[in-house]
Design a protein around this motif. Sequence first.
Motif, PDB file in Angstrom:
ATOM      1  N   LYS A   1      -8.706  11.200  -0.206  1.00 39.00           N
ATOM      2  CA  LYS A   1      -7.388  10.581  -0.055  1.00 39.00           C
ATOM      3  C   LYS A   1      -6.686  11.057   1.211  1.00 39.00           C
ATOM      4  O   LYS A   1      -7.052  12.079   1.811  1.00 39.00           O
ATOM      5  CB  LYS A   1      -6.518  10.856  -1.286  1.00 39.00           C
ATOM      6  CG  LYS A   1      -6.123  12.302  -1.479  1.00 39.00           C
ATOM      7  CD  LYS A   1      -5.228  12.436  -2.715  1.00 39.00           C
ATOM      8  CE  LYS A   1      -4.782  13.885  -2.934  1.00 39.00           C
ATOM      9  NZ  LYS A   1      -3.908  13.997  -4.110  1.00 39.00           N
ATOM     10  N   CYS A   2      -5.676  10.298   1.614  1.00 38.33           N
ATOM     11  CA  CYS A   2      -4.884  10.637   2.799  1.00 38.33           C
ATOM     12  C   CYS A   2      -3.741  11.564   2.389  1.00 38.33           C
ATOM     13  O   CYS A   2      -2.982  11.250   1.465  1.00 38.33           O
ATOM     14  CB  CYS A   2      -4.318   9.374   3.437  1.00 38.33           C
ATOM     15  SG  CYS A   2      -5.577   8.248   4.104  1.00 38.33           S
ATOM     16  N   VAL A   3      -3.632  12.694   3.085  1.00 35.85           N
ATOM     17  CA  VAL A   3      -2.577  13.671   2.789  1.00 35.85           C
ATOM     18  C   VAL A   3      -1.732  13.898   4.035  1.00 35.85           C
ATOM     19  O   VAL A   3      -2.186  13.684   5.172  1.00 35.85           O
ATOM     20  CB  VAL A   3      -3.167  15.010   2.286  1.00 35.85           C
ATOM     21  CG1 VAL A   3      -3.910  14.819   0.992  1.00 35.85           C
ATOM     22  CG2 VAL A   3      -4.090  15.623   3.340  1.00 35.85           C
ATOM     23  N   ASP A   4      -0.512  14.341   3.831  1.00 35.76           N
ATOM     24  CA  ASP A   4       0.432  14.576   4.921  1.00 35.76           C
ATOM     25  C   ASP A   4      -0.060  15.694   5.843  1.00 35.76           C
ATOM     26  O   ASP A   4      -0.567  16.715   5.398  1.00 35.76           O
ATOM     27  CB  ASP A   4       1.802  14.934   4.330  1.00 35.76           C
ATOM     28  CG  ASP A   4       2.798  15.354   5.395  1.00 35.76           C
ATOM     29  OD1 ASP A   4       2.985  14.594   6.356  1.00 35.76           O
ATOM     30  OD2 ASP A   4       3.372  16.452   5.264  1.00 35.76           O
ATOM     31  N   ILE A   5       0.134  15.497   7.150  1.00 35.02           N
ATOM     32  CA  ILE A   5      -0.168  16.542   8.137  1.00 35.02           C
ATOM     33  C   ILE A   5       1.087  17.378   8.335  1.00 35.02           C
ATOM     34  O   ILE A   5       2.165  16.840   8.631  1.00 35.02           O
ATOM     35  CB  ILE A   5      -0.597  15.933   9.485  1.00 35.02           C
ATOM     36  CG1 ILE A   5      -1.880  15.114   9.318  1.00 35.02           C
ATOM     37  CG2 ILE A   5      -0.799  17.018  10.532  1.00 35.02           C
ATOM     38  CD1 ILE A   5      -2.271  14.347  10.571  1.00 35.02           C
ATOM     39  N   ASP A   6       0.966  18.697   8.172  1.00 36.01           N
ATOM     40  CA  ASP A   6       2.094  19.600   8.408  1.00 36.01           C
ATOM     41  C   ASP A   6       2.114  19.944   9.892  1.00 36.01           C
ATOM     42  O   ASP A   6       1.492  20.906  10.339  1.00 36.01           O
ATOM     43  CB  ASP A   6       1.954  20.865   7.550  1.00 36.01           C
ATOM     44  CG  ASP A   6       3.161  21.783   7.691  1.00 36.01           C
ATOM     45  OD1 ASP A   6       4.110  21.431   8.417  1.00 36.01           O
ATOM     46  OD2 ASP A   6       3.163  22.869   7.083  1.00 36.01           O
ATOM     47  N   GLU A   7       2.845  19.128  10.675  1.00 36.98           N
ATOM     48  CA  GLU A   7       2.890  19.347  12.125  1.00 36.98           C
ATOM     49  C   GLU A   7       3.464  20.715  12.474  1.00 36.98           C
ATOM     50  O   GLU A   7       3.092  21.311  13.493  1.00 36.98           O
ATOM     51  CB  GLU A   7       3.720  18.249  12.804  1.00 36.98           C
ATOM     52  CG  GLU A   7       3.102  16.867  12.793  1.00 36.98           C
ATOM     53  CD  GLU A   7       3.369  16.092  11.518  1.00 36.98           C
ATOM     54  OE1 GLU A   7       2.956  14.923  11.436  1.00 36.98           O
ATOM     55  OE2 GLU A   7       3.995  16.659  10.592  1.00 36.98           O
TER      56      GLU A   7
ATOM     57  N   ARG B   1      -6.675   5.312  -2.410  1.00 36.70           N
ATOM     58  CA  ARG B   1      -7.252   3.975  -2.274  1.00 36.70           C
ATOM     59  C   ARG B   1      -7.089   3.435  -0.862  1.00 36.70           C
ATOM     60  O   ARG B   1      -7.226   2.236  -0.618  1.00 36.70           O
ATOM     61  CB  ARG B   1      -6.582   3.020  -3.274  1.00 36.70           C
ATOM     62  CG  ARG B   1      -6.714   3.428  -4.728  1.00 36.70           C
ATOM     63  CD  ARG B   1      -8.106   3.177  -5.245  1.00 36.70           C
ATOM     64  NE  ARG B   1      -8.341   1.749  -5.425  1.00 36.70           N
ATOM     65  CZ  ARG B   1      -9.536   1.203  -5.617  1.00 36.70           C
ATOM     66  NH1 ARG B   1     -10.602   1.977  -5.644  1.00 36.70           N
ATOM     67  NH2 ARG B   1      -9.669  -0.095  -5.776  1.00 36.70           N
ATOM     68  N   CYS B   2      -6.810   4.338   0.081  1.00 35.37           N
ATOM     69  CA  CYS B   2      -6.610   3.926   1.473  1.00 35.37           C
ATOM     70  C   CYS B   2      -7.936   3.544   2.128  1.00 35.37           C
ATOM     71  O   CYS B   2      -8.962   4.195   1.896  1.00 35.37           O
ATOM     72  CB  CYS B   2      -5.966   5.049   2.288  1.00 35.37           C
ATOM     73  SG  CYS B   2      -4.317   5.531   1.734  1.00 35.37           S
ATOM     74  N   LYS B   3      -7.900   2.529   2.973  1.00 34.30           N
ATOM     75  CA  LYS B   3      -9.031   2.218   3.839  1.00 34.30           C
ATOM     76  C   LYS B   3      -8.922   3.025   5.127  1.00 34.30           C
ATOM     77  O   LYS B   3      -9.923   3.430   5.707  1.00 34.30           O
ATOM     78  CB  LYS B   3      -9.057   0.725   4.165  1.00 34.30           C
ATOM     79  CG  LYS B   3      -9.375  -0.188   2.986  1.00 34.30           C
ATOM     80  CD  LYS B   3      -9.418  -1.635   3.437  1.00 34.30           C
ATOM     81  CE  LYS B   3      -9.750  -2.563   2.270  1.00 34.30           C
ATOM     82  NZ  LYS B   3      -9.759  -3.994   2.708  1.00 34.30           N
ATOM     83  N   LYS B   4      -7.672   3.252   5.578  1.00 34.96           N
ATOM     84  CA  LYS B   4      -7.416   4.023   6.795  1.00 34.96           C
ATOM     85  C   LYS B   4      -6.085   4.734   6.632  1.00 34.96           C
ATOM     86  O   LYS B   4      -5.156   4.194   6.024  1.00 34.96           O
ATOM     87  CB  LYS B   4      -7.392   3.091   8.013  1.00 34.96           C
ATOM     88  CG  LYS B   4      -7.172   3.790   9.331  1.00 34.96           C
ATOM     89  CD  LYS B   4      -7.147   2.788  10.482  1.00 34.96           C
ATOM     90  CE  LYS B   4      -6.861   3.480  11.805  1.00 34.96           C
ATOM     91  NZ  LYS B   4      -6.791   2.507  12.924  1.00 34.96           N
ATOM     92  N   CYS B   5      -5.984   5.951   7.152  1.00 42.39           N
ATOM     93  CA  CYS B   5      -4.739   6.733   7.021  1.00 42.39           C
ATOM     94  C   CYS B   5      -3.720   6.322   8.080  1.00 42.39           C
ATOM     95  O   CYS B   5      -4.070   5.997   9.217  1.00 42.39           O
ATOM     96  CB  CYS B   5      -5.026   8.230   7.155  1.00 42.39           C
ATOM     97  SG  CYS B   5      -6.093   8.890   5.849  1.00 42.39           S
TER      98      CYS B   5
ATOM     99  N   CYS C   1       0.839  -1.200   0.000  1.00 45.35           N
ATOM    100  CA  CYS C   1       0.000   0.000   0.000  1.00 45.35           C
ATOM    101  C   CYS C   1       0.874   1.250   0.000  1.00 45.35           C
ATOM    102  O   CYS C   1       2.070   1.201   0.309  1.00 45.35           O
ATOM    103  CB  CYS C   1      -0.897   0.016   1.237  1.00 45.35           C
ATOM    104  SG  CYS C   1      -2.152  -1.289   1.273  1.00 45.35           S
ATOM    105  N   ASP C   2       0.268   2.380  -0.326  1.00 43.69           N
ATOM    106  CA  ASP C   2       0.946   3.670  -0.266  1.00 43.69           C
ATOM    107  C   ASP C   2       1.352   3.957   1.181  1.00 43.69           C
ATOM    108  O   ASP C   2       0.664   3.535   2.117  1.00 43.69           O
ATOM    109  CB  ASP C   2       0.001   4.767  -0.776  1.00 43.69           C
ATOM    110  CG  ASP C   2       0.714   6.081  -1.003  1.00 43.69           C
ATOM    111  OD1 ASP C   2       1.220   6.293  -2.117  1.00 43.69           O
ATOM    112  OD2 ASP C   2       0.761   6.900  -0.061  1.00 43.69           O
TER     113      ASP C   2
END
Length: 240
Positions: free
Chosen positions: A118-124, A104-108, A90-91
């Motif tokens: 879609k799941c995207v990066d969190i900018d902490e 195509r994620c089921k969970k991030c 998976c990605d």
Amino acid sequence: MPSLWNSVLSVSLCMWLCLSLPWPAVAHQCSDTCKACGGHDNKTCLACKDGWMLHDTHCVDVDECDARTSGCPSNTYCFNTEGSFECRGCDPACVACMGSGPARCKKCANGYRMTGAKCVDIDECGENELVCPGLDEFCVNREGSFYCQCAKGFRREGGICKPIPTAGSHEKGLFDDLQEEEVEVLQQMFFGVILCALATLAAKGDMVFTSIFMGAVAAMAGYWFSDKGDRILDTVFKGR
């Protein structure tokens, strides 16, 4: 007799041809998808190889992913191939997925959040929470995570950023951080202690210490008046 002789020759010639020619040349070559067949064409298959199934006398590919017979491990997805299948990862943004890519994620995964489809990066580093609380460090974002980097001239020791010592640096002394006014007060206190000690000895009638005491008083008075005079003159000249 000639006809019998001709028949014998014909049978002999046929047997010689059958024995001398290689078997694949006279046997049927089945299609790549067939295990058994009645001719060269895929449409003459009698039985199919693994990964294929017989449909109207010809073999078609079995979609193992659609049939849910792949048994791919977690955090992978099934990818169908001709006659078989593959388990692909998976990605990185996904914990589990139905195909390739973050859409195509089921969970991030940790460090990602679902935005739209879609799941995207969190900018902490851009969040309201201060993730790098040190005064001499700053936050650097990266895919799925972040790290705290020390400012230039600092390095991390024991979990905190400390100044990097230079060749000309030295440990601070006891009086390095004192202001000019504080140093002057300490000097006055020191001379006051000395004067008190000399005054005590002079009170006992010792002429030597009496002379030293009087000289010290005169020196202190001269220094005080000289210093005050310099400051007064400096103020006057600067005020012009």
